[in-house]
Write a protein that holds these residues in place. Sequence first.
Motif, mmCIF file in Angstrom:
data_model
loop_
_atom_site.group_PDB
_atom_site.id
_atom_site.type_symbol
_atom_site.label_atom_id
_atom_site.label_comp_id
_atom_site.label_asym_id
_atom_site.label_seq_id
_atom_site.Cartn_x
_atom_site.Cartn_y
_atom_site.Cartn_z
ATOM 1 N N THR A 184 -69.263 -39.420 61.348
ATOM 2 C CA THR A 184 -68.474 -39.796 60.173
ATOM 3 C C THR A 184 -69.374 -40.484 59.163
ATOM 4 O O THR A 184 -70.156 -41.367 59.511
ATOM 5 C CB THR A 184 -67.343 -40.745 60.605
ATOM 6 O OG1 THR A 184 -66.485 -40.027 61.484
ATOM 7 C CG2 THR A 184 -66.545 -41.214 59.414
ATOM 8 N N PHE A 185 -69.239 -40.048 57.922
ATOM 9 C CA PHE A 185 -69.991 -40.634 56.811
ATOM 10 C C PHE A 185 -68.955 -41.289 55.907
ATOM 11 O O PHE A 185 -68.025 -40.627 55.448
ATOM 12 C CB PHE A 185 -70.733 -39.514 56.089
ATOM 13 C CG PHE A 185 -71.705 -39.953 55.028
ATOM 14 C CD1 PHE A 185 -72.955 -40.450 55.373
ATOM 15 C CD2 PHE A 185 -71.389 -39.847 53.676
ATOM 16 C CE1 PHE A 185 -73.879 -40.826 54.398
ATOM 17 C CE2 PHE A 185 -72.298 -40.221 52.693
ATOM 18 C CZ PHE A 185 -73.546 -40.717 53.059
ATOM 19 N N THR A 186 -69.100 -42.589 55.685
ATOM 20 C CA THR A 186 -68.030 -43.342 55.037
ATOM 21 C C THR A 186 -68.349 -43.664 53.577
ATOM 22 O O THR A 186 -69.479 -43.536 53.122
ATOM 23 C CB THR A 186 -67.816 -44.679 55.759
ATOM 24 O OG1 THR A 186 -69.027 -45.439 55.643
ATOM 25 C CG2 THR A 186 -67.487 -44.464 57.221
ATOM 26 N N MET A 187 -67.333 -44.144 52.886
ATOM 27 C CA MET A 187 -67.503 -44.580 51.502
ATOM 28 C C MET A 187 -68.495 -45.744 51.428
ATOM 29 O O MET A 187 -69.196 -45.882 50.423
ATOM 30 C CB MET A 187 -66.153 -44.966 50.902
ATOM 31 C CG MET A 187 -66.160 -45.176 49.399
ATOM 32 S SD MET A 187 -66.684 -43.679 48.451
ATOM 33 C CE MET A 187 -67.108 -44.443 46.871
ATOM 34 N N ALA A 216 -71.216 -45.909 53.000
ATOM 35 C CA ALA A 216 -72.527 -45.255 52.899
ATOM 36 C C ALA A 216 -72.773 -44.763 51.472
ATOM 37 O O ALA A 216 -73.871 -44.908 50.933
ATOM 38 C CB ALA A 216 -72.616 -44.095 53.891
ATOM 39 N N VAL A 217 -71.729 -44.195 50.869
ATOM 40 C CA VAL A 217 -71.873 -43.730 49.480
ATOM 41 C C VAL A 217 -72.220 -44.904 48.570
ATOM 42 O O VAL A 217 -73.138 -44.825 47.747
ATOM 43 C CB VAL A 217 -70.577 -43.041 48.996
ATOM 44 C CG1 VAL A 217 -70.639 -42.752 47.500
ATOM 45 C CG2 VAL A 217 -70.343 -41.752 49.776
ATOM 46 N N LEU A 218 -71.513 -46.017 48.742
ATOM 47 C CA LEU A 218 -71.725 -47.172 47.857
ATOM 48 C C LEU A 218 -73.119 -47.773 48.040
ATOM 49 O O LEU A 218 -73.618 -48.449 47.149
ATOM 50 C CB LEU A 218 -70.647 -48.233 48.091
ATOM 51 C CG LEU A 218 -69.247 -47.823 47.626
ATOM 52 C CD1 LEU A 218 -68.214 -48.867 48.051
ATOM 53 C CD2 LEU A 218 -69.204 -47.638 46.106
#
Lengths: 346, 346
Positions: free
Chosen positions: A269-272, A274-276
């Motif tokens: 799972t790649f989470t928000m 990580a995006v931030l």
Amino acid sequence: MLAVILQQNPPPGETSYKHSVSVENIPIPKIEAGQVLVKLQAAAYNHRDEFIRNGLYPGIQFGSTLGSDGVGIVVDGDDELTDQRVIICPGVGWEKDPRGPEGKYRILGLLPLPGTFAEYIVVPRKDVFPAPAHLSIAEAAALPLAGLTAWRATFTKANVQSGDYVLITGIGGGVALTALQFAVSVGANVYVTSSDDNKIKRAVELGAKGGVNYKNDAWPNHLRSLLGSNLLHSIIDGAGGPLHPKYPALMRLGGIISVYGMTVAPQVTFTMSAVLKNVDLKGSTMGSRAEFEQMVRFVNEHRIRPIVSGVWKGLTKENVEAAYEVMRNGKQFGKLVLEFDAAQKL
Amino acid sequence: MLAVILQQNPPPGETSYKHSVSVENIPIPKIEAGQVLVKLQAAAYNHRDEFIRNGLYPGIQFGSTLGSDGVGIVVDGDDELTDQRVIICPGVGWEKDPRGPEGKYRILGLLPLPGTFAEYIVVPRKDVFPAPAHLSIAEAAALPLAGLTAWRATFTKANVQSGDYVLITGIGGGVALTALQFAVSVGANVYVTSSDDNKIKRAVELGAKGGVNYKNDAWPNHLRSLLGSNLLHSIIDGAGGPLHPKYPALMRLGGIISVYGMTVAPQVTFTMSAVLKNVDLKGSTMGSRAEFEQMVRFVNEHRIRPIVSGVWKGLTKENVEAAYEVMRNGKQFGKLVLEFDAAQKL
């Protein structure tokens, strides 16, 4: 010559794997133009060999000679190379494009390619490289696929540099250990995870700054206390699975998670979060011939010696299965090697 | 001056958002050394402004003047700039490091920073840039944050180049449309997704080669037939959510998925299929001042005009809420802009 052949149906009572293997006597292959004949001295196991026996690998072909890693002596096909000890680049069809193979990419150990669990192998002349002179036969056998995979995951994808803080998960496997050696060699600060405190201790002996046991739910806090005020530049992971959502909080902005396998679960799972943090999650598989060359040069320069966990001497069904058994139990710390002592076997 | 202020408690009966806004008359801010006073002519909405009202953004401060995008005339602080129309770099604390902010990164529109939903704003001299002369006031207001986010996601992270095949998801939002314009401008072959066939049609008018409606489960096959024998070099995604496992099969080896937001669901799944294709999933947030400068130069060179979906004239509570209402319903195709016509309001 003797060779380890993949068979479709396990014998009655043999239930450890979906598919079985047998040691067969088959003809020594002939060389064609541009090829060399190598008399193999040793071969090493990879997780791939286990995935194939479990029926979990694409393109399985029964009748294949297994094995992707090999070291041996050139005996025909190139006068300059004759009598030299060489290791074999395990992949075919990928010259140098950093994004992926230019052509159809195949790894030794599944038809139509030959495998290294055999006394002889025929490969293209350009796929053999002098075995690093500081390595034993078993160490040389242990290098090719783990070294190539670790090289691409560590440098091409994760861009590990001197002074970086790096986490390597699941220490004990061949790729993870080689990545540890590579990252330590360039001056990175390396931390490891394992479910086995003894493996962490041995990783520290190899140059890791420390490690945490991921079976303890407080592992992120343990790692934080080891890191002090530092955050991770990169994570090199071959496990996949449920730990990924914990990673971004441990990472600096623009950190890289390099994933070369998913032995625990086939997705992450790649989470928000990580995006931030501008985190990149990069898939990494094997590597090109150009990366293989870079890797071998680096191993020579830094006198890196692959970690060998066990060596079985003699190409017998018993030895082949004994090594498979160790791999299945996951207790190894380093590579599992079959040495082919001709005197014993022929 | 009039300003749109974030308030903690919505008035009785106002339930569309968790927090309310009011239009207040507050003092014009004073400049200090190195700052300029800008008399704003227009401001644009971002999803961020909606996330803040929904209580879904970190560091919410009641009493903040909202708004990250603004265009206006410099009226004090720098003789050379006085009377020039400028746009404002919306982020503070990120100069040029491609990995992420060097310092504490903040965006206009939350305390301690001022916001652009106001008649005046004080910002550092170095944060204002001449508004591209080919843009209307509304177009200039629409550019900063969407342009910066699209720039980083499209070029810094996804490395889109001439001839690439690129998929941009959720076309209609400001970042997605700007990414479409950027990618088309460098000669990429751009495809889009939407739940609205009309938006796909309009994207094609803007230079997309085609698009698919992701509400139809067969969208991957539809996209395959549009792509013919080509595979995607990159995907630029602001949605997150359940479509991600479908992406690797549509991508070439070493493809890049650049994720600048997750409006549908706050996580995505990255599969072993992606690893085996050497796919990279890259988080991308906003961008540095250096990227902002590059973006503005590119917009000037390529005469790119941001797509404006709606303009409301006059800084009134009614207009502010009307634009929020459009954003909440997600029907816009492009940016929502408030123009501040002084004659109307003061």
